[in-house]
Design an enzyme around this catalytic site. Structure first.
Site, PDB file in Angstrom:
ATOM      1  N   GLY A   1      -4.260  -3.354   3.994  1.00  0.00           N
ATOM      2  CA  GLY A   1      -4.857  -2.228   3.284  1.00  0.00           C
ATOM      3  C   GLY A   1      -6.196  -1.821   3.877  1.00  0.00           C
ATOM      4  O   GLY A   1      -6.514  -2.227   4.993  1.00  0.00           O
TER       5      GLY A   1
ATOM      6  N   GLY B   1      -7.115   3.611  12.895  1.00  0.00           N
ATOM      7  CA  GLY B   1      -6.463   2.601  13.743  1.00  0.00           C
ATOM      8  C   GLY B   1      -5.078   2.271  13.198  1.00  0.00           C
ATOM      9  O   GLY B   1      -4.078   2.277  13.924  1.00  0.00           O
ATOM     10  N   HIS B   2      -5.017   2.023  11.881  1.00  0.00           N
ATOM     11  CA  HIS B   2      -3.711   1.767  11.246  1.00  0.00           C
ATOM     12  C   HIS B   2      -2.816   3.002  11.388  1.00  0.00           C
ATOM     13  O   HIS B   2      -1.618   2.886  11.643  1.00  0.00           O
ATOM     14  CB  HIS B   2      -3.871   1.471   9.753  1.00  0.00           C
ATOM     15  CG  HIS B   2      -4.623   0.226   9.452  1.00  0.00           C
ATOM     16  ND1 HIS B   2      -5.898   0.245   8.936  1.00  0.00           N
ATOM     17  CD2 HIS B   2      -4.283  -1.082   9.569  1.00  0.00           C
ATOM     18  CE1 HIS B   2      -6.311  -0.996   8.746  1.00  0.00           C
ATOM     19  NE2 HIS B   2      -5.355  -1.830   9.125  1.00  0.00           N
TER      20      HIS B   2
ATOM     21  N   ASP C   1      -6.775  -7.074  17.141  1.00  0.00           N
ATOM     22  CA  ASP C   1      -6.651  -8.505  16.867  1.00  0.00           C
ATOM     23  C   ASP C   1      -5.790  -9.098  17.977  1.00  0.00           C
ATOM     24  O   ASP C   1      -4.622  -9.451  17.778  1.00  0.00           O
ATOM     25  CB  ASP C   1      -6.015  -8.728  15.493  1.00  0.00           C
ATOM     26  CG  ASP C   1      -6.917  -8.225  14.391  1.00  0.00           C
ATOM     27  OD1 ASP C   1      -8.075  -8.653  14.346  1.00  0.00           O
ATOM     28  OD2 ASP C   1      -6.469  -7.373  13.598  1.00  0.00           O
TER      29      ASP C   1
ATOM     30  N   LEU D   1     -12.411   0.535  15.579  1.00  0.00           N
ATOM     31  CA  LEU D   1     -12.193   0.781  14.150  1.00  0.00           C
ATOM     32  C   LEU D   1     -11.738  -0.514  13.487  1.00  0.00           C
ATOM     33  O   LEU D   1     -10.915  -1.248  14.027  1.00  0.00           O
ATOM     34  CB  LEU D   1     -11.126   1.857  13.940  1.00  0.00           C
ATOM     35  CG  LEU D   1     -11.434   3.277  14.413  1.00  0.00           C
ATOM     36  CD1 LEU D   1     -10.485   4.271  13.754  1.00  0.00           C
ATOM     37  CD2 LEU D   1     -12.869   3.683  14.125  1.00  0.00           C
TER      38      LEU D   1
ATOM     39  N   SER E   1     -11.432  -2.315   9.211  1.00  0.00           N
ATOM     40  CA  SER E   1     -11.664  -2.144   7.772  1.00  0.00           C
ATOM     41  C   SER E   1     -13.047  -2.661   7.404  1.00  0.00           C
ATOM     42  O   SER E   1     -13.672  -2.189   6.461  1.00  0.00           O
ATOM     43  CB  SER E   1     -10.610  -2.902   6.979  1.00  0.00           C
ATOM     44  OG  SER E   1      -9.349  -2.500   7.417  1.00  0.00           O
TER      45      SER E   1
HETATM   46  O1  PAF Z   1      -3.889  -7.866  10.997  1.00  0.00           O
HETATM   47  C1  PAF Z   1      -3.813  -7.898   9.750  1.00  0.00           C
HETATM   48  O2  PAF Z   1      -4.209  -6.982   9.059  1.00  0.00           O
HETATM   49  C2  PAF Z   1      -3.205  -9.119   9.071  1.00  0.00           C
HETATM   50  O3  PAF Z   1      -3.544 -10.286   9.720  1.00  0.00           O
HETATM   51  C3  PAF Z   1      -1.672  -9.007   8.911  1.00  0.00           C
HETATM   52  C4  PAF Z   1      -0.965  -8.983  10.246  1.00  0.00           C
HETATM   53  C5  PAF Z   1      -1.351  -7.757   8.124  1.00  0.00           C
HETATM   54  C6  PAF Z   1      -1.155 -10.214   8.120  1.00  0.00           C
HETATM   55  O4  PAF Z   1      -1.748 -10.293   6.870  1.00  0.00           O
END
Ligand code: PAF
Length: 271
Positions: free
Chosen positions: A22, A27-28, A141, A175, A177
């Site tokens: 969330g 980026g998402h 990540d 970017l 959260s």
């Molecule tokens: O990268 C993330 O936001 C989290 O580590 C993921 C992959 C959604 C798992 O909770």
């Protein structure tokens, strides 16, 4: 969600999964748009996974914005926002243990014990619930993708892992959260992280000298404190000593920014 996906599968439709916690940002959105372009159905999970937070204050501080997240997902064309409760996902404590060294034991793995175990717990559950053809993860990540690739291999999931490039602000700040937790001044400071890493690409120095350049130049800036800078093999994440040690080499950094402080991560590819 399962019943809906069963129907889609029966109709021969492909499914893309974008796992998120969330507090969605552009980026998402780039991951979701990519999945929408490459699959008939896109499922976005929005689940703040408690098992991957070794620091419970970090979990409490994490921004929660489900309504805004759903608007963004609609705009991006995702068909499903899957936002289960903690009780639904973990009716019993998850006692499974995942271990994929060195990918999960170095850097974030060393700094945040249990973090990647929690990531594998939730991602493996999501893979089982959704059974996607493809799953999309942000390269921001970087280490997480390396760990998930190992898990996919280990558990034999027939799922294509699609890494997607980091989206950056104009200043270069990746970017995240967590950026919403930064003051405007701290945001400006944080942009120096990528600036210094980028400068280090053209130094023509040894691995150790390049490492020291990045750490020293970032630490010189008041309000920034490097926790680690590791120059590693881009696949195994084992540290390298020379530029000839691996075909792919990446520098991964974690920096504390500001007075709270907020922990920011980023990376850069040397080759
Ligand atoms: O990268 C993330 O936001 C989290 O580590 C993921 C992959 C959604 C798992 O909770």
């Amino acid at each position: 969600m399962k019943a809906y996906l069963k129907k889609q599968r029966k109709a021969g439709r492909s499914v893309g999964l974008v796992p998120t916690m969330g507090a969605l940002h552009q980026g998402h959105a780039s991951l979701v748009r990519r999945s929408v372009a490459e699959n008939d159905v896109t499922v976005v999970s929005v689940f703040l996974n408690p098992t991957q937070f070794n620091d419970k204050t970090d979990l409490e501080k994490y921004p929660r914005t489900l309504e805004a997240d759903c608007h963004l997902l609609e705009e991006c064309g995702a068909q499903v926002a899957f936002a289960p409760s903690v009780e639904e996902v973990y009716p019993e404590p998850d006692t499974r243990h995942f271990s994929y060294p060195p990918t999960d034991s170095v850097m974030e793995g060393a700094m945040r014990p249990g973090h990647f175990n929690g990531v594998c717990q939730i991602v493996s559950k999501l893979f089982m619930y959704v059974s996607p053809d493809r799953a999309y993860f942000g390269e921001k990540d970087y280490q997480q993708i390396a760990v998930i690739r190992r898990m996919v291999e280990d558990l034999g999931f027939d799922i294509e892992i699609v890494p997607c490039p980091v989206v950056r602000e104009e200043s270069g700040l990746a970017l995240s959260s967590r950026n919403t937790l930064l003051s405007p001044e701290e945001r400006t400071l944080a942009a120096n992280i990528y600036r210094v890493m980028k400068e280090s690409l053209s130094l023509d120095k040894t691995v150790q000298q390049t490492h020291d350049y990045v750490v020293e130049n970032i630490n010189q800036i008041e309000g920034l404190q490097v926790q680690y800078y590791s120059i590693v093999d881009g696949d195994s994440l084992a540290e390298v000593n020379s530029w000839d040690d691996a075909d792919s080499i990446v520098g991964c950094i974690t920096v504390f920014c500001g007075s709270a402080p907020i922990r920011l991560i980023d990376h850069i590819r040397y080759k």
